[in-house]
Design a protein around this motif. Structure first.
Motif, short mmCIF file in Angstrom:
data_model
loop_
_atom_site.label_atom_id
_atom_site.label_comp_id
_atom_site.label_asym_id
_atom_site.label_seq_id
_atom_site.Cartn_x
_atom_site.Cartn_y
_atom_site.Cartn_z
N VAL A 110 0.93 -1.16 0.23
CA VAL A 110 0.00 0.13 -0.05
C VAL A 110 1.01 1.43 -0.17
N ALA A 111 0.51 2.22 -0.76
CA ALA A 111 1.24 3.49 -0.86
C ALA A 111 0.32 4.56 0.05
N MET A 112 1.13 5.07 0.77
CA MET A 112 0.38 6.09 1.85
C MET A 112 0.80 7.37 1.14
N VAL A 113 -0.03 8.27 0.42
CA VAL A 113 0.26 9.45 0.08
C VAL A 113 -0.22 10.61 1.10
N ALA A 114 0.66 11.05 2.01
CA ALA A 114 0.00 11.99 3.02
C ALA A 114 0.15 13.57 2.40
N GLY A 115 0.93 13.68 1.40
CA GLY A 115 1.00 14.85 0.81
C GLY A 115 1.82 14.84 -0.56
N LEU A 116 1.33 15.68 -1.39
CA LEU A 116 2.03 15.53 -2.99
C LEU A 116 3.33 16.44 -2.77
N GLY A 117 3.40 17.68 -2.10
CA GLY A 117 4.44 18.46 -1.87
C GLY A 117 5.19 18.77 -3.00
N TYR A 118 6.38 18.75 -3.18
CA TYR A 118 7.22 19.29 -4.29
C TYR A 118 6.93 18.70 -5.55
N THR A 119 6.64 17.49 -5.40
CA THR A 119 6.26 16.61 -6.69
C THR A 119 5.38 17.06 -7.66
N PHE A 120 4.65 17.88 -6.97
CA PHE A 120 3.32 18.33 -8.20
C PHE A 120 3.84 20.00 -8.05
N ALA A 121 4.39 20.37 -7.30
CA ALA A 121 4.58 21.88 -7.23
C ALA A 121 5.61 22.15 -8.16
N ARG A 143 -3.24 -0.79 -3.20
CA ARG A 143 -4.09 0.57 -2.81
C ARG A 143 -3.22 1.62 -2.51
N VAL A 144 -3.52 3.04 -3.02
CA VAL A 144 -3.12 4.23 -2.60
C VAL A 144 -3.96 5.07 -1.51
N PHE A 145 -3.55 5.15 -0.43
CA PHE A 145 -4.14 5.84 0.54
C PHE A 145 -3.78 7.56 0.49
N VAL A 146 -4.80 8.22 0.58
CA VAL A 146 -4.77 9.63 0.65
C VAL A 146 -5.28 10.31 1.62
N LEU A 147 -5.06 11.37 2.13
CA LEU A 147 -5.69 11.88 3.34
C LEU A 147 -6.58 13.21 3.23
N ASN A 148 -6.75 13.51 1.73
CA ASN A 148 -7.56 14.77 1.40
C ASN A 148 -8.04 14.64 0.16
N GLU A 149 -9.17 15.15 -0.07
CA GLU A 149 -9.72 15.24 -1.50
C GLU A 149 -8.96 16.10 -2.73
#
Length: 193
Positions: A110-121, A143-149
């Motif tokens: 499972v990949a937990m993506v708590a934030g996308l940070g610099y990767t997308f900025a 599965r890929v878990f995320v914390l916000n919409e």
């Protein structure tokens, strides 16, 4: 049953997810933590005695592909030796290289993506490479878990992860917020890493 958790700092694993480990340990699971030790930081993380800690070398902000390949190979060796039933990855490099290592060995992850940070900025070549690596690796996570919409929508919009694999954890990931409020979690100084 054995669960392995992989992050880019042991400090982050223990301070933010110890309640999760304790819960699974109380259910009878063997818990293994894989992360760099605190040697480069001023932090002194106390690892609970009911988990096993396997230190690994990782340059969190490094851009040298050879050190990243070395990290991938190290994870492959650890995962092959441990043979956990599930692996949970946190932060970008464990999400990318750990997910690939798990896939190569046929271990569910499972990949937990708590934030996308610099990767997308970040624009330019570095950002493009990071997004491409994320897109490639996350296709192999169960599965890929995320914390916000916002992160959920970004991963779908940029075709980083399929909507069928994404799980929005509306109530969070199990961080013990009472410890934060009581000041029992020491602030992490990113400048020292």
């Amino acid at each position: 049953m054995k669960l392995l958790f992989c992050d880019n700092t042991i400090w982050g694993l223990i301070n933010f997810r110890e309640a999760v480990f304790r819960h699974f340990h109380e259910q009878g699971y063997e818990i293994v933590l894989v992360a760099p030790s605190d040697e480069k930081t001023r932090m002194k993380t106390v690892v609970p005695d009911y988990v096993r800690f396997v230190p690994v070398y990782l340059e969190r902000a490094g851009r040298n592909p050879l050190t990243d390949v070395s990290y991938l190979l190290c994870l492959l060796r650890i995962y092959q030796r441990e043979r956990p039933d599930w692996i949970f990855h946190y932060t970008i490099k464990p999400n990318i290289y750990g997910t690939l290592a798990a896939r190569l060995l046929g271990i569910r992850s499972v990949a937990m993506v708590a934030g996308l940070g610099y990767t997308f900025a970040k624009q330019g070549l570095t950002g493009s490479i990071a997004r491409a690596l994320y897109r490639f690796a996350l296709r192999y996570a169960c599965r890929v878990f995320v914390l916000n919409e916002e992160n959920l929508n970004t991963l779908i919009t940029h075709h980083i992860a399929s909507a069928a694999k994404l799980v929005l954890l509306k109530s969070g990931e199990g961080v013990d917020t009472e410890l934060l409020q009581e000041g029992k979690i020491e602030k992490y100084d990113r400048r020292t890493t």
